[in-house]
Design a protein around this motif. Sequence first.
Motif, PDB file in Angstrom:
ATOM      1  N   ARG A 194      90.227 -46.905   9.764  1.00 33.69           N
ATOM      2  CA  ARG A 194      89.543 -45.887  10.565  1.00 33.69           C
ATOM      3  C   ARG A 194      88.018 -46.029  10.473  1.00 33.69           C
ATOM      4  N   CYS A 195      87.518 -46.230   9.255  1.00 34.18           N
ATOM      5  CA  CYS A 195      86.061 -46.214   9.056  1.00 34.18           C
ATOM      6  C   CYS A 195      85.404 -47.549   9.358  1.00 34.18           C
ATOM      7  N   ARG A 196      86.025 -48.650   8.950  1.00 35.27           N
ATOM      8  CA  ARG A 196      85.366 -49.944   9.112  1.00 35.27           C
ATOM      9  C   ARG A 196      85.667 -50.616  10.439  1.00 35.27           C
ATOM     10  N   LEU A 197      86.866 -50.437  10.950  1.00 33.40           N
ATOM     11  CA  LEU A 197      87.224 -51.130  12.186  1.00 33.40           C
ATOM     12  C   LEU A 197      87.118 -50.239  13.417  1.00 33.40           C
ATOM     13  N   ASP A 198      87.483 -48.959  13.271  1.00 33.31           N
ATOM     14  CA  ASP A 198      87.408 -48.045  14.415  1.00 33.31           C
ATOM     15  C   ASP A 198      86.165 -47.168  14.387  1.00 33.31           C
ATOM     16  N   HIS A 199      85.385 -47.265  13.320  1.00 34.77           N
ATOM     17  CA  HIS A 199      84.104 -46.552  13.200  1.00 34.77           C
ATOM     18  C   HIS A 199      84.245 -45.047  13.409  1.00 34.77           C
ATOM     19  N   GLN A 200      85.258 -44.477  12.761  1.00 31.99           N
ATOM     20  CA  GLN A 200      85.410 -43.029  12.793  1.00 31.99           C
ATOM     21  C   GLN A 200      84.211 -42.369  12.123  1.00 31.99           C
ATOM     22  N   ASP A 201      83.846 -41.206  12.603  1.00 31.47           N
ATOM     23  CA  ASP A 201      82.755 -40.450  12.021  1.00 31.47           C
ATOM     24  C   ASP A 201      83.078 -40.120  10.558  1.00 31.47           C
ATOM     25  N   GLU A 202      82.112 -40.370   9.669  1.00 28.04           N
ATOM     26  CA  GLU A 202      82.342 -40.181   8.239  1.00 28.04           C
ATOM     27  C   GLU A 202      82.719 -38.741   7.908  1.00 28.04           C
ATOM     28  N   ASP A 203      82.002 -37.773   8.481  1.00 26.28           N
ATOM     29  CA  ASP A 203      82.300 -36.368   8.193  1.00 26.28           C
ATOM     30  C   ASP A 203      83.697 -35.987   8.672  1.00 26.28           C
ATOM     31  N   ARG A 204      84.079 -36.541   9.796  1.00 26.70           N
ATOM     32  CA  ARG A 204      85.425 -36.253  10.311  1.00 26.70           C
ATOM     33  C   ARG A 204      86.492 -36.778   9.361  1.00 26.70           C
TER      34      ARG A 204
END
Length: 648
Positions: free
Chosen positions: A605-615
């Motif tokens: 989610r965070c590294r490949l899809d660049h989800q918002d960190e706070d989310r």
Amino acid sequence: MCGLFGIFPEDTTSSPDVTRLRQSGFAIRHRGPDAGNILSEPGLGLAHQRLSLVDTDTRSDQPFTDPSGRYILVYNGEVYNFRTLRAELEALGIPFRTTSDTEVVLHSLIQWGEDALARFDGMFGLAFIDRQTHRVLLARDRFGMKPLYWMQGMTEQGPAFLFGSEIKAFEPWITLKPDVNSIAAYLMKFGGPTSGPTFYQGIRSLTPGTYLWHDGSGNIDIASFFHLTDFLDLDEMTRLDGLSAADIVDEYADLMHKSVASHLFADAPVGAFCSGGVDSSLIVAIAAAQHQNIALFHANVKGTWSEVDAASELAKSLKLDLHVIEAEEQDFVDMIPRVMCHYEYPFSYHPNCAPLMMIAQLAADSGIKGLLSGEGSDELFLGYPWLGRKRLTDGYERMISGLGSAIRAIPGVGPILAPDRMGNMENVRDILNGREMAQDKRAVADSLAQLPRKFQERGRQWSLDYMHHHLRTLLHRNDTMGMAAGIEARFPFLDTQVARFGINLPARYKLRGSPFVFEKAHPFIRDKWVVREVANRYIPNTLSQRIKIGFWTTVFQRLEIRPEYFRNAHLGDLFSLTRTQMANTIEEAGPDLRLRLLLTEVWLRCRLDHQDEDREINRLRDHVSIRPDRFRPRPSSANKPVGAAVHS
């Protein structure tokens, strides 16, 4: 020290896009907040972010060229013996225009080519470019203290060769895709790749102690300039074996004084990690004797495993100020997305990344640019608690394994009475991870087999085994967590001469019998004996003889991960599982697998899809809680990373 990125398009008439180069530099700006520069010309693009510790003047900014303009260097690290090398080069008539190690590294490579690499005592990931021949040399230090990644393939501007300090710098040029083999090996309890394959398709990590030549035609040649087994020296083993215990301690003390002195050298403020353990305490004590008012930094992991009292005792005994950051248990969960962004792959092997990142930020906020760290001591001098009892546990495991093999050999009924429950799992895991650990272990065993039997000590084997994959994961942790805040970690125990001494030192000076040792982990065995004997000279006995804790935490073992977190999980798509199949997988997974699935999902989610960190933090808070500290998971092999016991 810095962050670098480079691209060599196959079309040598094409200049790489300047905007993308700036984006690559911006992606790794945390590694070098002091200066950022790019270069774009036909067939070559470079981006460099500088953390200036030696010769902080802009004259030493990178990319750095020689006076003729033919050669260019982009470089991340510190070469501590650069003044000695500079003197050699000046004797050859080579003039210098800066006082930096960068210029020394450049002229060393011009003068001696790849042969210069073995001369460097320090840490580095570098790219040396010859504009005339359109060749590039990539190289990484012998231990893997500094990272360097590369790939050759299709980019959004055509085929090219790329390299960089972090994988996120590649993103303006390619679409990152997960490497399923690495993920599968990780889920099977592999600690994570540190050499060769990565969690990203097509991107490789340059193996420590190796260099890579890439020519203008796309050809790649990789060779080693150093193997850790090269430290094995029969003459040195014989010499050390003949010394008295007192002489051994004196020699080791002298080596550590020289190493700390070289690692303290900088034109910017350098402080020290201060965990309260004997390794960091020894470094701090020696540093305090050489440097007035060195700054100490500590993360107080609140709860049962807090070491703040020991760190405070050390600071008080040395009359130094201790800067403390408080690490709450919830921080270990809340910081998973941010840690993942910098670690760049799932990190269950080192759950204490969060407090290390917090220390680095505290140091940066205090005006510090470098921190001395104690990594390497436990590997060289056998400081892990389980090593003190390893002869017994290995003997027990051999007995059980031998008994099982004997029963299975009984015709007809053997496999029924004692089935092989592991099956092919270990072999398959080795295949999936590129045989990284298996290859290292074989190299160590083969090298030791060449020695006279007297020197084929199991303690020497343990040191070399732990100096490979296990140490590389620790160095990756310290580099990424430190550089997240623009802090360079330096490792005095990994000075070349200290490491050579440690590898060749007889095991009796590492693990030493004593009737006065009552540690339940290894009764009557004093671990890291020579380190503790030297520490006795500088710090209180209560600190020099402390057992290892090392930012220990059981938070990850106490996580309650609810199935709802995995609703619409990216993992399901990755492994082509239906929602029902994914839900069943989570329901059936034990604690270790569920944790690894969680961290892999956060990584996706965070590294490949660049989800918002706070989310993502809110998702974790909604579906992940921490059981009370009194909760103790039942010890089992499910809680052991491959190759080592769980530790911090």
